[in-house]
Design an enzyme around this catalytic site. Structure first.
Site, PDB file in Angstrom:
ATOM      1  CE  LYS A 177      -5.209  -1.291  10.445  1.00  0.00           C
ATOM      2  NZ  LYS A 177      -4.002  -1.606   9.675  1.00  0.00           N
ATOM      3  CB  ILE A 185      -2.663   9.735   9.777  1.00  0.00           C
ATOM      4  CG1 ILE A 185      -1.813   9.164  10.976  1.00  0.00           C
ATOM      5  CG2 ILE A 185      -1.419  10.474   8.947  1.00  0.00           C
ATOM      6  CD1 ILE A 185      -1.495   9.962  12.187  1.00  0.00           C
ATOM      7  CE1 TYR A 196      -8.304   0.177   9.966  1.00  0.00           C
ATOM      8  CE2 TYR A 196      -8.615   1.298  11.983  1.00  0.00           C
ATOM      9  CZ  TYR A 196      -7.883   1.140  10.708  1.00  0.00           C
ATOM     10  OH  TYR A 196      -6.474   1.812  10.597  1.00  0.00           O
ATOM     11  CB  SER A 209      -5.188   1.560  13.999  1.00  0.00           C
ATOM     12  OG  SER A 209      -6.134   2.503  14.224  1.00  0.00           O
ATOM     13  CB  SER A 251       0.106   3.572  -4.682  1.00  0.00           C
ATOM     14  OG  SER A 251      -1.079   3.219  -3.933  1.00  0.00           O
ATOM     15  NE  ARG A 252      -4.666   5.882  -2.616  1.00  0.00           N
ATOM     16  CZ  ARG A 252      -5.668   5.362  -1.820  1.00  0.00           C
ATOM     17  NH1 ARG A 252      -5.841   6.327  -1.016  1.00  0.00           N
ATOM     18  NH2 ARG A 252      -6.398   4.074  -1.967  1.00  0.00           N
ATOM     19  N   GLY A 259       0.941  -1.099  -0.069  1.00  0.00           N
ATOM     20  CA  GLY A 259      -0.071   0.077   0.005  1.00  0.00           C
ATOM     21  C   GLY A 259       0.770   1.215   0.013  1.00  0.00           C
ATOM     22  CB  ALA A 264     -11.614  -7.317  15.367  1.00  0.00           C
TER      23      ALA A 264
HETATM   24  P1  NDP Z   1      -4.549   5.255   2.010  1.00  0.00           P
HETATM   25  O1  NDP Z   1      -6.043   5.005   2.122  1.00  0.00           O
HETATM   26  O2  NDP Z   1      -3.851   6.569   1.846  1.00  0.00           O
HETATM   27  O3  NDP Z   1      -3.727   4.210   1.181  1.00  0.00           O
HETATM   28  C1  NDP Z   1      -4.041   2.955   1.241  1.00  0.00           C
HETATM   29  C2  NDP Z   1      -3.038   2.136   0.409  1.00  0.00           C
HETATM   30  O4  NDP Z   1      -3.332   0.753   0.559  1.00  0.00           O
HETATM   31  C3  NDP Z   1      -3.007   2.300  -1.010  1.00  0.00           C
HETATM   32  O5  NDP Z   1      -1.589   2.410  -1.552  1.00  0.00           O
HETATM   33  C4  NDP Z   1      -3.720   1.297  -1.497  1.00  0.00           C
HETATM   34  O6  NDP Z   1      -3.569   1.060  -2.915  1.00  0.00           O
HETATM   35  C5  NDP Z   1      -3.404   0.121  -1.006  1.00  0.00           C
HETATM   36  N1  NDP Z   1      -4.096  -0.905  -0.547  1.00  0.00           N
HETATM   37  C6  NDP Z   1      -5.459  -1.105  -0.043  1.00  0.00           C
HETATM   38  N2  NDP Z   1      -6.027  -2.083  -0.184  1.00  0.00           N
HETATM   39  C7  NDP Z   1      -5.073  -3.225  -0.540  1.00  0.00           C
HETATM   40  C8  NDP Z   1      -4.974  -4.369  -0.808  1.00  0.00           C
HETATM   41  N3  NDP Z   1      -5.933  -5.215  -0.443  1.00  0.00           N
HETATM   42  N4  NDP Z   1      -3.630  -4.992  -1.307  1.00  0.00           N
HETATM   43  C9  NDP Z   1      -2.725  -4.051  -1.724  1.00  0.00           C
HETATM   44  N5  NDP Z   1      -2.704  -2.799  -1.229  1.00  0.00           N
HETATM   45  C10 NDP Z   1      -3.806  -2.206  -0.865  1.00  0.00           C
HETATM   46  O7  NDP Z   1      -4.174   4.499   3.580  1.00  0.00           O
HETATM   47  P2  NDP Z   1      -3.440   5.241   4.784  1.00  0.00           P
HETATM   48  O8  NDP Z   1      -2.031   5.780   4.541  1.00  0.00           O
HETATM   49  O9  NDP Z   1      -4.320   6.172   5.530  1.00  0.00           O
HETATM   50  O10 NDP Z   1      -3.411   4.081   5.796  1.00  0.00           O
HETATM   51  C11 NDP Z   1      -2.186   3.170   5.765  1.00  0.00           C
HETATM   52  C12 NDP Z   1      -2.233   2.247   6.731  1.00  0.00           C
HETATM   53  O11 NDP Z   1      -2.283   3.041   8.037  1.00  0.00           O
HETATM   54  C13 NDP Z   1      -3.390   1.265   6.699  1.00  0.00           C
HETATM   55  O12 NDP Z   1      -3.028   0.233   7.440  1.00  0.00           O
HETATM   56  C14 NDP Z   1      -4.307   2.016   7.747  1.00  0.00           C
HETATM   57  O13 NDP Z   1      -5.346   1.025   8.385  1.00  0.00           O
HETATM   58  C15 NDP Z   1      -3.351   2.515   8.678  1.00  0.00           C
HETATM   59  N6  NDP Z   1      -4.109   3.635   9.626  1.00  0.00           N
HETATM   60  C16 NDP Z   1      -4.174   4.688   9.220  1.00  0.00           C
HETATM   61  C17 NDP Z   1      -4.738   5.897   9.779  1.00  0.00           C
HETATM   62  C18 NDP Z   1      -5.293   7.025   9.232  1.00  0.00           C
HETATM   63  O14 NDP Z   1      -5.580   7.958   9.880  1.00  0.00           O
HETATM   64  N7  NDP Z   1      -4.999   7.369   7.951  1.00  0.00           N
HETATM   65  C19 NDP Z   1      -4.787   5.602  11.251  1.00  0.00           C
HETATM   66  C20 NDP Z   1      -4.540   4.612  11.563  1.00  0.00           C
HETATM   67  C21 NDP Z   1      -3.992   3.436  10.923  1.00  0.00           C
HETATM   68  P3  NDP Z   1      -4.595   1.259  -4.147  1.00  0.00           P
HETATM   69  O15 NDP Z   1      -5.037   2.653  -4.160  1.00  0.00           O
HETATM   70  O16 NDP Z   1      -3.972   1.028  -5.496  1.00  0.00           O
HETATM   71  O17 NDP Z   1      -5.808   0.519  -3.818  1.00  0.00           O
END
Ligand code: NDP
Length: 247
Positions: A159, A188, A155, A142, A14-15, A12, A157
């Site tokens: 994490k 975030i 979610y 998380s 890419s973002r 993940g 559960a």
């Molecule tokens: P984003 O939603 O910004 O990005 C998610 C990334 O995960 C994308 O690159 C997406 O790729 C990829 N992705 C999603 N599903 C899959 C999959 N099944 N297989 C492979 N890649 C996948 O995520 P965040 O930066 O917000 O979150 C990153 C991590 O941090 C996550 O685990 C999230 O639970 C955790 N987190 C985030 C918080 C927040 O507030 N943002 C808070 C606490 C934890 P594509 O776009 O190509 O599908």
């Protein structure tokens, strides 16, 4: 002494938080595989940023919840960049609703991506790390896995399970110089949280002693540090980056 240059896979990437980790690892000289699931163009952009800065990166597509995809993306990474020494299990999704309204498929999708994805990626890369006597795994969990949150039973559960997974795997592999830690972000500013209503954002801010959401730039440095040589005696930990939300 600067760290040896290593091969890293960031799921993940890419973002959001994953992207920030990938760019920072590459800036340190590591070779980085940028995993994405549905948006190759975002991953290509991250690869371009890294290459333009003189770094080495490839993009590898695949759904972490599907074993065949994970096997393929790991094989592609290792063919292009060498054996994976750093694994950041960052890919994660939410699918929120109160338990009374939750659909079974939303429960499964979240568990499969957040927990089983972490399992698949670790399961396939750990044997090589053990054989080479060096590895770093960081699981992005998380704060909700620590304190719970109404509307996120699936979610939280997933994490909380990642925390158990992290501690257990650390006990299995730390004797081989493979450390396993979790970083638990609070709220975030990424695509995940941008969709929240302004009213909900205000409520969330009231839970955070620092009174604001964090930025990916405030989470990634810790993750990258846990992947370094200097972090070699830290394992099995869950470290919060949450502006104090879970105090
Ligand atoms: P984003 O939603 O910004 O990005 C998610 C990334 O995960 C994308 O690159 C997406 O790729 C990829 N992705 C999603 N599903 C899959 C999959 N099944 N297989 C492979 N890649 C996948 O995520 P965040 O930066 O917000 O979150 C990153 C991590 O941090 C996550 O685990 C999230 O639970 C955790 N987190 C985030 C918080 C927040 O507030 N943002 C808070 C606490 C934890 P594509 O776009 O190509 O599908």
């Amino acid at each position: 002494m600067s760290d040896q240059e290593r091969t890293a896979l960031v799921t993940g990437a890419s973002r959001g938080i994953g992207r920030e980790c990938a760019v920072r690892l590459a800036a340190l000289g590591h070779r980085v595989a940028i995993n994405y699931n549905t948006h190759p163009e975002d991953a290509d952009e991250v690869v371009k940023i890294i290459r333009d800065a003189g770094g080495e990166a490839v993009s590898v597509g695949g759904n972490v919840a599907v074993r065949d995809d994970v096997e393929k993306m790991i094989a592609e990474t290792e063919e292009a960049l060498g054996p994976i020494e750093i694994l950041i299990n960052n890919a994660g999704i939410i699918s929120d609703s109160l338990l009374m309204r939750m659909k079974d498929e939303d429960f499964d999708r979240v568990m499969d991506t957040n927990l089983k994805g972490t399992y698949f990626c670790s399961r396939i890369t750990v044997p090589g790390m053990i054989k080479r006597r060096w590895g770093r795994i960081v699981n992005v969990s998380s704060v909700v896995g620590i304190r719970g949150n109404a509307g996120q039973t699936n979610y939280s559960a997933s994490k909380a399970a990642v925390h158990g997974f992290t501690k257990s795997l650390a006990k299995e592999v730390s004797g081989r110089n493979v450390t396993v830690n979790a970083v638990a972000p609070g709220y975030i500013r990424t695509a995940t949280t941008n969709v929240l209503s302004e009213k909900l954002k205000d409520t969330v801010r009231s839970w955070i002693p620092m009174g604001r959401f964090g930025e990916p730039e405030e989470v990634a440095p810790l993750i990258v540090f846990l992947c370094s040589e200097d972090a070699r005696y830290i394992t099995g930990d869950v470290v919060r980056v949450d502006g104090g939300m879970a105090i």
